[in-house]
Motif scaffolding. Structure first.
Motif, PDB file in Angstrom:
ATOM      1  N   GLY B 325      -4.512  21.211 -34.421  1.00 25.57           N
ATOM      2  CA  GLY B 325      -3.559  20.191 -33.980  1.00 25.57           C
ATOM      3  C   GLY B 325      -4.155  18.827 -33.756  1.00 25.57           C
ATOM      4  N   GLN B 326      -5.378  18.582 -34.200  1.00 25.28           N
ATOM      5  CA  GLN B 326      -6.011  17.286 -33.934  1.00 25.28           C
ATOM      6  C   GLN B 326      -5.807  16.313 -35.083  1.00 25.28           C
ATOM      7  OE1 GLN B 326      -7.346  16.636 -30.861  1.00 25.28           O
ATOM      8  NE2 GLN B 326      -6.351  18.606 -30.543  1.00 25.28           N
ATOM      9  N   TYR B 327      -5.837  15.036 -34.764  1.00 20.48           N
ATOM     10  CA  TYR B 327      -5.680  14.003 -35.790  1.00 20.48           C
ATOM     11  C   TYR B 327      -6.964  13.222 -36.022  1.00 20.48           C
ATOM     12  CZ  TYR B 327      -0.822  15.036 -34.982  1.00 20.48           C
ATOM     13  OH  TYR B 327       0.361  15.693 -34.854  1.00 20.48           O
ATOM     14  N   ASP B 328      -7.835  13.249 -35.002  1.00 22.19           N
ATOM     15  CA  ASP B 328      -9.066  12.486 -35.144  1.00 22.19           C
ATOM     16  C   ASP B 328     -10.034  13.290 -35.990  1.00 22.19           C
ATOM     17  OD1 ASP B 328     -10.687  10.116 -33.382  1.00 22.19           O
ATOM     18  OD2 ASP B 328     -11.889  11.667 -34.343  1.00 22.19           O
ATOM     19  N   ILE B 329     -10.603  12.612 -36.972  1.00 22.08           N
ATOM     20  CA  ILE B 329     -11.445  13.345 -37.919  1.00 22.08           C
ATOM     21  C   ILE B 329     -12.624  14.011 -37.218  1.00 22.08           C
ATOM     22  CG2 ILE B 329     -12.727  11.229 -38.510  1.00 22.08           C
ATOM     23  CD1 ILE B 329     -12.863  12.319 -41.396  1.00 22.08           C
ATOM     24  N   LYS B 330     -13.175  13.293 -36.217  1.00 20.23           N
ATOM     25  CA  LYS B 330     -14.322  13.874 -35.510  1.00 20.23           C
ATOM     26  C   LYS B 330     -13.892  14.939 -34.504  1.00 20.23           C
ATOM     27  CE  LYS B 330     -17.778  11.193 -34.175  1.00 20.23           C
ATOM     28  NZ  LYS B 330     -18.362   9.977 -33.558  1.00 20.23           N
ATOM     29  N   MET B 591      -1.466  23.014 -29.176  1.00 20.35           N
ATOM     30  CA  MET B 591      -2.662  22.769 -29.979  1.00 20.35           C
ATOM     31  C   MET B 591      -3.031  21.297 -29.945  1.00 20.35           C
ATOM     32  SD  MET B 591      -1.664  24.927 -33.327  1.00 20.35           S
ATOM     33  CE  MET B 591      -1.990  26.667 -33.515  1.00 20.35           C
ATOM     34  N   GLU B 592      -1.993  20.477 -30.098  1.00 23.36           N
ATOM     35  CA  GLU B 592      -2.206  19.038 -30.131  1.00 23.36           C
ATOM     36  C   GLU B 592      -2.836  18.550 -28.833  1.00 23.36           C
ATOM     37  OE1 GLU B 592       1.491  17.217 -30.935  1.00 23.36           O
ATOM     38  OE2 GLU B 592       0.630  15.356 -31.671  1.00 23.36           O
ATOM     39  N   ASN B 593      -2.391  19.130 -27.740  1.00 23.72           N
ATOM     40  CA  ASN B 593      -2.865  18.676 -26.434  1.00 23.72           C
ATOM     41  C   ASN B 593      -3.941  19.577 -25.849  1.00 23.72           C
ATOM     42  OD1 ASN B 593      -1.173  16.278 -25.769  1.00 23.72           O
ATOM     43  ND2 ASN B 593       0.431  17.760 -26.266  1.00 23.72           N
ATOM     44  N   LYS B 594      -4.638  20.254 -26.721  1.00 24.97           N
ATOM     45  CA  LYS B 594      -5.800  21.075 -26.307  1.00 24.97           C
ATOM     46  C   LYS B 594      -5.392  22.094 -25.253  1.00 24.97           C
ATOM     47  CE  LYS B 594      -7.791  16.606 -26.691  1.00 24.97           C
ATOM     48  NZ  LYS B 594      -8.096  15.426 -25.883  1.00 24.97           N
TER      49      LYS B 594
END
Lengths: 483, 702, 100, 518
Positions: B325-330, B591-594
């Motif tokens: 769910g993450q958007y940041d590549i790192k 997922m997006e918000n950990k």
């Protein structure tokens, strides 16, 4: 009845010499012109010095005189010397002060000499009659001295209060002596102890002893007989206060110690709790009230009350033969420590007192360190000594004192003692704070004998704390003649 | 010391980077004033790290020449008290030299990469002098890591353990005065602090384990501990369990396992080389190394092993779900790292130490590759953005209306065309991570899954799902970043990175491709296994299991297909929400918000701690203890007592009140005391009289 | 013969009266007279005890007390006169500028 | 005058030479005054090194001074006895080391009344040396109380706005404890007939055995000594004077206060409480551990919530000294040696922190944490040194703090196991909970470092620039002031062996004499 002989006179020689000298001075003073009363002071000092010499020569001898009325022993020599030194310091403090305050009259010194005679007689008294006479002899000149500044209503008020209450307390002493006499059939200390051993009525004896205690408690300013102290100390000319607070206290304690240790050891069970309570009360009240004083003379007055409590602690185990020598020595040592410190502190007060009676508030000491370092350092030394802080003689004295008390088994009293000395640190430090940490422009008088006095006492206060051995030895050798 | 080849060089593992950093500290300021300054600094650092690598090679050779026998190289005494004997002694055996090689090897590559990367980074961030500091820290890190892996006792290991934590702190907070987008902020320094403190929580566990170890096993030195352990396991197995579990807390901190993993995603605030080196390839694997090193303890207590394995497996799956769910590549890579560390921990937990170490090594290759490539991508976007800012708008006033995030995958797209080299490198890394034959990741991951399938079905299940998700989120990433159309002008203008950046990547790519060769599951190819056997004594060399390999490969391919279905088939448009959002609903939200773990920790621990300490400081210590108790009660009582006894109370009222009391006893005295109220001399006399009365009363009635 | 106890009781009453006089009177002259009363109460006790013990000490003491009391009076009166001169009052309750 | 020939006498009283010299220098010649004071303190440091060179580390007993009769009447038996052993050598060196550093730190910070400041400072050094060297209870008590006086003036005259309050509070609190100790000293001395510490150590066991001093009394005596030392340390909950004193004291005063004066308390426990009252020490060890542990946790928690950076460091001292207490009362070699080393460490790291805070305070005149921020960029050298000092304070391995804390916790943990001092109560919990303090230390230290040196540039930077004195980095004098501390921070962290070697035999003997059943 045995004849009087030279040994009788030898026993009381210092008192005789000083009496003679004082009487002579009284007459001589008439021929000394008003402007040169310094000569009278000088002659008085010579007399005290001469007597001091005689006293020191007497060291080591021990005798009874005048049919057992007076006694010469290590104890009396030690205290006579101390009293004479106090007299000298008193004159040194007064010399410039009376001139500055416009009180310079020859009688001042004569009266002091007579008072010293009374004190010495008190120290040597072995009979309650002598005790009484000595008490009056030392007190009456002090009443006059307290009121010596007849331009100051405060001084007169101090004199009157001291006189009225002193006479009142004398009444108790006399009545106490009467009861003791009634119980024991004798006024001689040695006679009383013998009578007590052969079954004199204990209650009467102990009531008598208690009334005598009241009288002396008044003289040494023990609570609750202390209330005159702050007023009188404040009102009296400062030089008188200095002398009075040391000399009268020394004499009072000397008599108390001798009378109780010699005559009333059998009353230990009755009187020890009383003494302990008085000591505790005196330490607590004296120190607590001192906290909120703003006048330096009153502050030192309460400090004087508090110290009466500390010295009283040494007397508490007086009936315990093992501890008694230690406690007497501790008491004597502390008296010396107190006298030296006290004269120094009053010396500083005198240096800062103005002609118009100003300069006696603690706030007048603000910034003293930055204006007059030696004076402020000396005052700090005296205050530390009064707290019982190293490196001063007061610390050694307290050490000795508490040791005697603990040795005597009065740990609780020692705890009261240390806790109240903590309280005392609070108000003494206020003065230090004012001198070092606040801004101000105090002006101090600089007179040779005054500077000499506080300088010398400051040095002694510090140096003796490092090498107290000699003084310890003297104090331990200053034993009471018990029979 | 006997002649042990190059063993005497061991201290230079540490000294070489230390010399490098000292040179850069002392001369760096001067270097920076020269036109060639950055290159000089970079060169010094690279040489220092390279020297450590050379020493590592020589040491590995020495160990292998000694037939894997462990060598100890005493250097100095450290703490000797009573029976406590801690020394600075280096331990050379197959395990430690392996770690040294990985650390210094990958480390050196990343040093080289960093020369190019930081050159641009300090310019984008507008603070060129900070260039020097970066390499000092990086060298310090290598030194600390070397202490960690080469120490002969748990406590020397601990020195490195905390030392790398410090470096991690310093490097995460490298841009301490901004956030990841370069805005003035506390964010980066908060991330750094968070990392250090979380690690310290783990270190607490390590310390307790150490204390137990010392008092029950009598030493910190590895051999002595292992020698004494079986006897203790016989008598008090519980103690060994405690030691191993407390050690697990340490591992959880350092290797980012549940529940202490939360610092690692935030650690991406550090410059990308740092993320690659410290937070992917080396430092975070220290926990795996620790457990492997302590194999002889863990082997004694299967219960603890099981807990370790489950922790690892759980982490692997949990982190993988977040990565989706993450958007940041790192961030994706960060969660992927946590997940992969979970694989390793699970492996060593199961006793599959070789598999764990194998995965550690391959992961170091491909994850470093991925991170560095991601860094290259980010730089590419930065360049594009910079280009726009200068040419597009004409003036650059520093205040963007909309802050551009060069790490956000939603700003990317289509980079395949603008950054082809990086794309291919990234692809190799992705395939390796996804576990596609024959990339390195396949072999190592397969070995772990095989072990799990044999002994721990639960772990196997978790790891398999995690492996599926791994392939999925990597697929998602690749489609989003490199395929489709650019979703932001910067992406459209992205520029390829220079050779200094891509060259190390190529080396890593080669390693990712071929790294599997270290330990192929075929008879005679268990090189790593045999090598580590010298240290670990018993290792099982399993043959390839086609069933397990098949399932995992099949799942990986399926996952990539699904990701293509979702993200590749219809590339994302700008501002378009994630296609998974709708079907998964709340799950995707989680997922997006950990999974709101950070928020939970904050609410439960951090805020409570702040509250408690504020309460203690302001209320308990200052308000109550300082002001109320000490000021009001103690000092107040003091003053109050003194006033009570003062003239107006005691000297007058107190005594008078007492007199009044007596006065009621007799009329006469009462009359007297009424008049007495304005007489001071007489109240003084009264005081005397009262004293007399009390004393006499006592004497008569006692 | 009157028992000694009677004398003692009388002297105690006198003493207490004197003490109370000090407490309740405001005129310093009267206060001082009360003190004298206390001293004389003691004198009475001395004489009584002296006759009980058959010892002269007590009677001698009485003379000393009387003499000393006279000396005290001299000083005391001088002080009181002095105060009267400056305050035009001899009320001891007005002599209270020193306190605290 | 035989005492003059003793090297320790020279060491203790040499600062008086400086005081004397200062007295003859006119107050306007500030630099001459400073150099004289610095020179004197450097000579004292050299003397302490000379003493070190004569010190025989393998000998566990007192050295380099023999007792000379001082006051010898009426069973007093007071000696002038200065002696040194493994318990005190390091503290003596620390005193000699920190004093010149503190004086150096006042170079520009103290402009008013320099002469008096220096005199008080050198007097303070006499007192501190004396406390660590005196081996006779009477002598010790004199030095112990005497240290209060110059410190009182240092705080009261050169301190911050509430200096008088802080000075008086400092004085009264410390005195409150020491007067109770005075009674215990007298009690012990009366019973044993001597004030000599070695004499008491040999005589007291007989008195305990024969019942002259019963176990209950021994505990009371122990507690009376504890009162003095616990306040000085300060042990929770007697720490209330510390934040006031630290916040108001001038920098050099804070450094010496944290660096040396607090150690007098912990040293007192070690020198007197444990050897003189061994049964009581063993019996009460778990209770002291309880207080130490609370102190560690409490100090760390409270420290974190401070907004004044000096207060933060002050409370951190409560936490750090808690570690020292914990280690000491673990009553095993690891614990005690760690405790002694930690005393030194705390002196170095907290000393460095106070110095550094003083240096920035001199420029900004504020200690509010919130106005700072981002300083590392502006003052990189300052930031780096501060970082090292902070890390040392939070016990990073490789730096000095770790060696101390680790050995302390190790010892304390061992004390919780069979036969250890904490076994009767609490066991390994003390060490375990205290180890948690290590985490909390990271929390507050990193908080301080972050808020001052990381993050966006703080408002103070603009403000001082506005007043025409832009923030500058450390100058050479300032670097030179802290550099020696940094050297020892690394030295002790990496190679503490020489330090442990100095104390090991004495500690071994101390522990061996304790009635602990292994």
């Amino acid at each position: 009845m045995p004849q009087l002989n030279l040994s009788d006179f030898y026993t009381l020689l210092p008192a005789f010499v000083l009496t003679g000298w004082a009487s002579m001075l009284l007459v001589l003073d008439l021929f000394i012109p008003r402007g040169s009363k310094g000569l009278t002071a000088f002659l008085a000092a010579v007399g005290l010095g001469l007597t001091l010499g005689i006293t020191l020569v007497q060291a080591g001898s021990s005798s009874l005189g005048f049919n057992g009325m007076v006694v010469l022993d290590g104890f009396s020599v030690f205290l006579n010397a101390l009293l004479l030194v106090s007299g000298l310091l008193g004159i040194a403090l007064a010399y410039g002060y009376v001139r500055r305050m416009g009180l310079e009259r020859g009688e001042y010194y004569t009266l002091m000499l007579f008072s010293v005679v009374g004190m010495m007689l008190m120290v040597q008294a072995a009979d309650l009659i002598v005790v009484f006479i000595a008490l009056e002899l030392l007190s009456i000149p002090l009443y006059v001295l307290a009121a010596f500044n007849n331009r100051s209503p405060e001084s007169e008020e101090a004199g009157l209060k001291y006189f009225l209450l002193g006479a009142f307390s004398t009444g108790f002493v006399v009545y106490g002596i009467a009861l003791v006499f009634g119980a024991a059939g004798s006024t001689s200390l040695y006679g009383i102890v013998a009578a007590a051993a052969s079954g004199a009525p204990t209650l009467l004896l102990s009531i008598g002893a208690a009334l005598i205690l009241v009288g002396f408690g008044f003289k040494v300013a023990a609570v609750p007989f202390h209330m005159w102290t702050p007023d009188v100390y404040q009102g009296a000319p400062t030089a008188v206060t200095a002398f009075m607070s040391s000399g009268a206290k020394i004499a009072g304690f000397a008599a108390l110690l001798r009378v109780f240790a010699v005559a009333f050891p059998s009353l230990t069970a009755d009187l020890t709790p009383v003494l302990a309570a008085l000591a505790a009360l005196t330490m607590i009240v004296g120190n607590l009230i001192a906290v909120s004083q703003n006048n330096i003379k009153r502050l030192l007055a309460y400090s004087s009350i508090a110290h009466a409590g500390y010295i009283l602690m040494a007397f508490v185990p007086y009936g315990n033969p093992q501890v008694m020598p230690v406690s007497v020595a501790a008491g004597l040592f502390y008296l010396v420590a107190y006298a030296v410190t006290n004269f120094g502190a009053w010396g500083v007060v005198i240096a800062l007192e103005k002609e118009d009676g100003k300069g006696l508030e603690i706030s007048d000491y603000a910034g003293l360190f930055w204006k007059n370092r030696p004076l402020a350092i000396a005052m700090t030394i005296f205050l530390l000594s009064l707290i019982g802080f190293p490196p001063t003689i007061g610390m050694v004295g307290k050490f000795y004192l508490f040791r005697a008390v603990i040795d005597g088994g009065f740990v609780w009293l020692a705890i009261v003692g240390v806790l109240t000395s903590l309280v005392s640190a609070y108000y003494y430090l206020r003065v230090v704070v004012t001198m070092f940490m606040q801004e101000g422009e105090p002006q101090a008088a600089s007179e040779f004998w005054l500077n000499f006095t506080w300088g010398l006492t400051a040095l002694v206060t510090v140096i003796v704390s490092f090498v107290p051995q000699l003084l310890f030895e003297w104090a331990s050798n200053a034993v009471l003649r018990l029979f | 010391m006997e002649n042990h080849g190059f063993a005497f060089l061991a201290p230079w593992l540490v000294f070489a980077p230390v010399v490098g950093l000292l040179i850069n500290i002392i001369l760096g300021g001067w270097f920076m004033k020269q036109p060639w300054g950055e290159k000089a600094i970079g060169a010094v650092a690279v040489l220092a790290s390279g020297a450590a690598f050379v020493v590592s090679v020589l040491l590995a050779y020495t160990v292998s020449a000694a037939h894997g026998e462990a060598l100890t190289v005493p250097f100095a005494q450290w703490i000797h008290i009573g029976t406590l004997e801690l020394d600075w002694t280096f331990r050379l055996d197959s395990l430690s030299t392996t770690m040294m090689l990985v650390v210094s090897g990958v480390g050196t590559l990343i040093h080289i990469y960093a020369i190019g990367y930081m050159h641009e980074d300090v310019r984008f961030k507008n603070d060129i002098p900070r260039y020097q500091r970066f390499f000092v820290f990086l060298n310090l890190f290598i030194a600390m890591m070397m202490i960690l892996v080469s120490g002969d006792s748990y406590m020397m290991l601990f020195v490195g353990w905390e030392g790398v934590g410090l470096c991690s702190f310093l490097l995460i907070g490298f841009w301490y005065d901004m956030d990841t987008l370069g805005r003035s902020s506390w964010a980066n320094s908060n991330a750094a602090k968070k990392a250090f403190i979380t690690n310290r929580i783990g270190d607490f566990g390590f310390l307790i384990a150490g204390f137990l170890m010392f008092w029950y096993l009598g030493s910190f030195q590895f051999d002595q501990v292992f020698e004494a352990a079986p006897a203790l396991a016989h008598e008090h197995p519980g103690i060994i369990v405690l030691i191993t579990l407390f050690m697990l807390i340490g591992v959880a901190g350092k290797s980012a396992q549940i529940p202490l993993y939360v610092w690692l995603p935030d650690a991406m605030a550090g410059p990308t080389p740092v993320s690659a080196l410290i937070h992917a390839a080396t430092m975070v694997t220290a926990g795996v190394y620790l457990i492997t090193r302590s194999a002889e303890l863990y082997t004694l207590v299967p219960q603890a092993q099981y807990i370790v394995a489950m922790t690892g497996a759980g982490t692997a799956l949990f982190a993988a779900t977040i990565a989706v769910g993450q958007y940041d590549i790192k961030k994706v890579l960060a969660y992927s790292t946590i997940s992969q560390l979970g694989f390793m921990v699970a492996a060593v937990g199961m006793g599959a130490y070789v598999a764990g170490m194998f995965h550690l090594i391959t992961h170091a290759f491909f994850k470093a590759l991925l991170f560095l490539s991601a860094g290259s991508v980010i730089l590419g976007l930065e360049r594009g953005h910079h280009h726009l800012a200068h040419h597009g708008h004409g003036h650059h006033d520093g205040h963007h209306e909309e802050v551009f995030d060069p790490g956000d995958m939603r700003n990317m797209g289509g980079l395949r065309k603008t950054m082809p080299v990086t794309f291919w490198l990234y692809m190799i890394g992705t395939l390796a991570l996804a576990g596609i034959v024959p990339f390195a990741g396949f072999w190592s991951k397969d070995e772990i899954l095989l072990d799990a399938s044999l002994h721990y079905p639960g772990v196997y299940a978790l790891l398999t799902i995690a492996a599926f998700l791994t392939a999925f989120y990597m697929g998602r990433q690749v489609w989003m970043v490199f395929f489709g159309e650019a979703r932001h002008a910067a992406a459209a203008h992205a520029e390829e990175s220079p050779l200094i950046i891509t060259a190390p990547l190529m080396v890593l790519a080669a390693l990712s491709l071929l790294g599997g060769g270290l330990n192929l599951p075929f008879e005679g190819f268990h090189n790593l296994g045999h090598w580590l056997e010298h240290t670990l004594h018993e290792v099982e060399a399993l043959p390839l299991n086609l069933q397990v390999a098949g399932i995992s490969t099949g799942l990986a391919l399926a996952a990539i297909f699904v990701s293509w279905w979702l993200y590749g088939r219809n590339p994302l448009k700008a501002k378009q929400p994630d296609p998974l959002k709708k079907p998964l609903g709340l799950i995707f939200e989680g997922m997006e918000n950990k999974w709101f773990v950070d928020e939970g920790y904050w609410a439960v621990f951090v805020n409570r701690y702040v509250d408690i300490s504020r309460f203690l400081a302001d209320k308990v210590d200052w308000w109550f203890w300082h002001d109320i108790f000490h000021e009001k009660v103690i000092a107040g009582t003091y003053n109050w007592l003194s006033n009570v006894f003062l003239n107006d109370v005691a000297d007058q009222k107190g005594i008078d009140a007492f007199a009044n009391f007596l006065g009621r006893a007799t009329q006469w005295l009462s009359a007297a005391t009424r008049k007495l109220q304005n007489g001071f001399v007489r109240s003084y006399a009264l005081s005397v009289l009262l004293g007399v009365v009390i004393i006499l009363g006592y004497l008569i009635f006692k | 013969m009157v028992p000694t106890n009677f004398y003692i009781t009388l002297s105690a009453i006198l003493f207490a009266t004197g003490a109370m006089g000090v407490l309740v009177r405001r005129n310093p002259l009267i206060i001082f007279m009360s003190v004298e009363l206390m001293l004389n109460a003691a004198n009475l006790a001395f004489v009584a005890f002296a006759s009980q013990h058959g010892s002269l000490d007590g009677q001698i003491f009485v003379f000393f007390v009387m003499t000393v009391a006279a000396a005290e009076v001299a000083v005391g009166l001088a002080l009181i006169v002095q105060i009267f001169k400056s305050k035009h009052s001899i009320n001891v309750d007005e002599v209270n500028s020193l306190k605290g | 005058m035989e005492f003059l020939s003793q090297p320790l006498t020279l060491l203790t009283f040499f600062p008086l030479v400086g005081v004397l010299a200062l007295a003859f220098i006119p107050g306007e010649r500030k630099n001459l005054l400073r150099w004289t004071a610095l020179g004197t303190s450097l000579v004292v440091f050299a003397l302490s090194l000379w003493v070190l060179s004569m010190f025989d580390a393998s000998n566990p007993s007192l050295q380099l001074g023999k007792p000379l009769p001082w006051i010898y009447v009426a069973g007093w038996n007071i000696h002038y006895h200065l002696g040194i052993d493994g318990l005190s050598i390091l503290l003596v060196l620390l005193t000699g080391f920190l004093t010149p550093i503190s004086i150096l730190s006042t170079w520009t910070a103290v402009e008013e009344r320099v002469k008096d400041f220096m005199m008080f400072f050198l007097l303070l050094e006499v007192g501190m040396m004396g406390v660590f060297l005196a081996q006779d209870l009477f002598l010790f008590y004199i030095f112990w109380e005497f240290t209060l006086v110059p410190m009182y003036f240092l705080i009261g005259i050169w301190g911050g706005p509430r200096r008088i309050y802080a000075a008086v509070k400092f004085f009264l609190y410390t005195m409150a404890g020491s007067i109770l100790m005075l009674l215990a000293i007298l009690f012990v001395a009366i019973k044993a007939g001597t004030f000599s510490v070695p004499g008491l150590i040999t005589q007291l066991p007989e008195l305990y055995a024969s019942g002259v001093i019963d176990p209950q009394t021994q505990i009371w005596l122990f507690l009376a000594f504890t009162a003095a030392f616990a306040i000085k340390v300060p042990m929770w909950p007697l720490h209330s004077w510390l934040p006031d004193a630290h916040v108001e004291a001038p920098t050099a005063g804070s450094v010496i206060l944290a660096g040396v004066l607090l150690k007098m308390g912990t040293y007192g426990f070690l020198r007197f409480n444990i050897p003189l009252f061994p049964q009581a020490a063993v019996q009460l060890a778990p209770w002291l551990a309880l207080f130490a542990t609370i102190g560690i946790i409490y100090g760390a928690a409270v420290s974190y919530a401070q907004s004044d950076v000096k207060k933060l460091v002050a409370y951190s001292s409560v936490s750090h000294l808690g570690f020292v207490m914990l280690g000491m009362f673990a009553l095993n070699e690891q614990g005690i040696e760690g405790a002694i080393l930690q005393m030194i460490n705390h002196g170095l790291s907290t000393g460095a922190l106070f110095l550094l805070i003083g240096m920035i305070y001199e420029q900004t005149h504020t200690r509010e944490i919130k106005v700072y921020g981002g300083l590392w960029k502006i003052t990189p050298i300052f930031g780096t040194i501060m970082l090292i000092a902070s890390l040392s304070s939070m016990g990073l391995p490789g730096l000095n703090g770790f060696v101390g804390e680790f050995t302390i916790l190790l010892g304390a943990f061992g004390a919780g196991l069979d036969g250890g001092a904490f076994q009767p109560m609490g066991g390994v919990w003390w060490a375990s909970i205290s180890a948690f303090g290590v985490i909390m230390a990271a929390v507050y230290i990193l908080y301080m470092f972050q808020k001052m040196f990381l993050g966006p540039t703080g408002s103070i930077v603009e403000e001082v620039k506005h007043h025409g004195h832009p923030l500058r980095d450390l100058n050479w004098r300032e670097i030179l002031t802290v550099l020696p501390l940094l050297i020892f921070i690394f030295w002790i962290g990496l190679y503490p062996k020489p330090f442990f070697d100095l104390m090991a035999p004495t500690v071994k003997a101390l522990v061996a004499a304790l009635p602990l059943v292994p």
